[in-house]
Scaffold this active site. Structure first.
Site, PDB file in Angstrom:
ATOM      1  CG  ASN A 164     -12.360  -1.610  34.538  1.00 26.96           C
ATOM      2  OD1 ASN A 164     -13.040  -0.594  34.795  1.00 26.96           O
ATOM      3  ND2 ASN A 164     -11.383  -1.862  33.487  1.00 26.96           N
ATOM      4  CD  GLU A 262     -12.328   3.845  28.075  1.00 22.23           C
ATOM      5  OE1 GLU A 262     -12.416   2.628  27.832  1.00 22.23           O
ATOM      6  OE2 GLU A 262     -12.163   4.260  29.349  1.00 22.23           O
ATOM      7  CB  CYS A 296     -10.819  -0.745  28.165  1.00 21.84           C
ATOM      8  SG  CYS A 296     -12.302  -0.744  29.171  1.00 21.84           S
ATOM      9  CD  GLU A 470     -13.595   9.338  29.990  1.00 15.56           C
ATOM     10  OE1 GLU A 470     -13.031   8.020  29.905  1.00 15.56           O
ATOM     11  OE2 GLU A 470     -14.359   9.757  30.355  1.00 15.56           O
TER      12      GLU A 470
HETATM   13  C1  SIN Z   1     -10.232   1.399  31.467  1.00 13.81           C
HETATM   14  O1  SIN Z   1      -9.582   0.165  31.345  1.00 13.81           O
HETATM   15  O2  SIN Z   1     -11.180   1.616  30.972  1.00 13.81           O
HETATM   16  C2  SIN Z   1      -9.234   2.664  31.787  1.00 13.81           C
HETATM   17  C3  SIN Z   1      -7.645   2.361  31.715  1.00 13.81           C
HETATM   18  C4  SIN Z   1      -7.151   3.362  32.005  1.00 13.81           C
HETATM   19  O3  SIN Z   1      -7.288   4.426  32.503  1.00 13.81           O
HETATM   20  O4  SIN Z   1      -5.449   3.297  32.019  1.00 13.81           O
END
Ligand code: SIN
Length: 492
Positions: A164, A262, A296, A470
């Site tokens: 993604n 994550e 996510c 992170e």
């Molecule tokens: C993710 O969906 O894993 C990361 C989203 C983000 O870094 O904003």
């Protein structure tokens, strides 16, 4: 190479790499086997990516181990300079990297370009932070002794990254790893290996030494098994599903690695009666429809108080219906295709279950006339917390609205999930901002905003959404060990 990638989209066609990168060398791998990389917007094969064998992965581990001591010994300013050059090359190549990303992942070009710059931000930030991995001097408890701590690189690290954010998730891991003095072996998603290889090419041009950054694409289970069982790999950083994260964590336990995970989310986005309506609609749109709902941290449950419910839904419906769906290379596109047919089927399953349970489709609700994996931006009302769409991460462009009456009820609904990555709420009441901000069981909470990601802030989940952070000064901890030095014999 029989790739059908439209190279005329690239200013620098050498960034398109379909081989593995091991020990600073491009290689087709020891079997010569390749897997198709598809453009999700058209279903056409755009590249044939080399598939690593066990021998290739083991060689990547060995060469990383060989490169580790010199990279760790390099002074922080020297490492910082190499990383800074990598950052500058990524920014200078942002259009090419975005074109590669859109071609293999589907997101609109402008959004892809935004992801490249977002990811580059982690390299820039950690190029600086690398000079600040301080230790402590602890007041001694014994005369003639000095007590010190130093932070040292954990050693060879590995990352397993998702489709993604094919570029940013790599840089968010490689930035702190390299800054800490650790080589990193990257295993990109099968769907999106080309962003990884393009970044490795730029890394080599920036002067990252052979073996410090490698890319091994191929069968996830085989590569995951080697990277989690090999005693030389001392840290694993993974972004992906909770199910796979648990498996990798269990596998890593055999050699007691440091793991940063994550994982999945089920983000609530609460709109209180006292919210600024414009901000709430803008925030909900940004959080929900970014990357076609495939993040996510996308709002997965939009929880709206009864007093503002109808006005909010009306405004949200207008915004949802105004979204332009299309091929990511078309300038007008605001929402690209989903990654696969399986992703579309999951979205359909969630909508069907909600409608069968009494929810109403206010916008969209079906596959888009463009075909392939395009799906209409969708708004559902009358959703209940027990429906599939509220319990599982949809990972698609569907905004499900749940109504509530009291603050306690909203917080209870929001926290009623095993996941705890991101949550959001909209309110103009200062006391409520603190109260609800502290009550939400999520690692990241957005207050009056739907966009929270930034390299200088810690990103990560609680509960089954993961371990570790992170970004920010905390992100480098995943790649360092704290050593305590107790020095005696110093009495004069
Ligand atoms: C993710 O969906 O894993 C990361 C989203 C983000 O870094 O904003």
């Amino acid at each position: 190479m029989d790739s059908t990638f439209d190279r005329s989209r690239l200013r620098d066609a050498d960034l398109l790499r379909e081989d593995l990168f091991i020990d600073g060398v491009w290689t087709p791998g020891s079997s010569g086997e390749r897997t198709d990389v598809l453009d999700p917007a058209t279903g056409t094969v755009i590249a044939r990516m080399a598939a690593a064998t066990e021998a290739d992965v083991l060689r990547a581990v060995d060469t990383a181990a060989a490169a580790a001591p010199a990279w760790a010994r390099m002074t922080a300013p020297d490492r910082s300079r190499v990383m800074r050059r990598w950052y500058e090359l990524i920014v200078a190549s942002a259009d090419d990297l975005a074109a590669i990303l859109t071609a293999e992942q589907g997101k609109p070009f402008a959004e892809a370009r935004g992801e490249i710059l977002y990811g580059a931000g982690f390299v820039e930030w950690y190029a600086e932070e690398c000079k600040r991995t301080y230790g402590d001097v602890i007041p001694s408890n014994v005369a003639g002794r000095r007590l010190l701590t130093v932070r040292q690189p954990v050693g060879v690290s590995a990352s397993i990254t998702p489709w993604n954010f094919p570029s940013a998730m790599i840089l968010r891991k490689a930035g702190p790893a390299l800054a800490a003095g650790c080589p990193m072996i990257i295993k990109p998603a099968e769907e999106t290996p080309l962003s990884a290889t393009a970044l490795a090419e730029l890394g080599a041009r920036a002067g990252i030494p052979a073996g410090v950054l490698s890319v091994v694409a191929g069968t996830p289970a085989m590569i995951g098994e080697i990277l989690t069982s090999h005693p030389t790999v001392r840290a694993l950083s993974f972004t992906g599903s909770t199910e796979v994260g648990k498996l990798l964590m269990a596998q890593s336990a055999r050699t007691v690695k440091k793991v940063a995970l994550e994982l999945g989310g089920n983000a609530p986005l609460i709109v209180f009666d006292d919210a600024d309506l414009d901000a709430a609609v803008t925030g909900a749109m940004a959080s929900k429809f970014r990357n076609a709902g495939q993040t996510c941290v996308c709002a997965n449950r939009i929880i709206v108080q009864s007093g503002i419910h109808d006005a909010f839904v009306e405004r949200l419906q207008t915004a949802v219906e105004a979204l332009t769906v299309g091929n990511g290379f078309e300038e007008k596109s605001e929402q690209g295709p989903l990654i696969s047919q399986a992703a579309v089927e999951k979205v359909e399953r969630h909508i069907e279950d909600a409608v069968a349970g009494g929810a109403t489709v206010r916008a969209g609700g079906a596959r888009h006339p463009l075909g392939q994996t395009f799906f209409e931006p969708t708004l559902l009302t009358g959703v209940r917390p027990d429906m599939l769409i509220a319990r599982e991460e949809t990972f698609g462009p569907v905004a499900p609205v749940i109504a509530f009456d009291t603050e306690d009820e909203a917080v209870a609904i929001a926290n009623d999930t095993p996941f705890g990555l991101a949550g959001y709420f909209f309110s103009t009441d200062l006391a409520r901002m603190w109260r609800v901000g502290e009550a939400l069981e999520f690692g990241v909470v957005g207050v009056n905003t739907g966009l929270i990601s930034y390299e200088g802030a810690p990103f990560g989940g609680v509960k089954e959404s993961g371990l570790g952070r992170e970004g920010s000064r905390h992100g480098i901890d995943e790649f360092t060990e704290l050593k305590y030095l107790c020095v005696d014999g110093l009495a004069g």
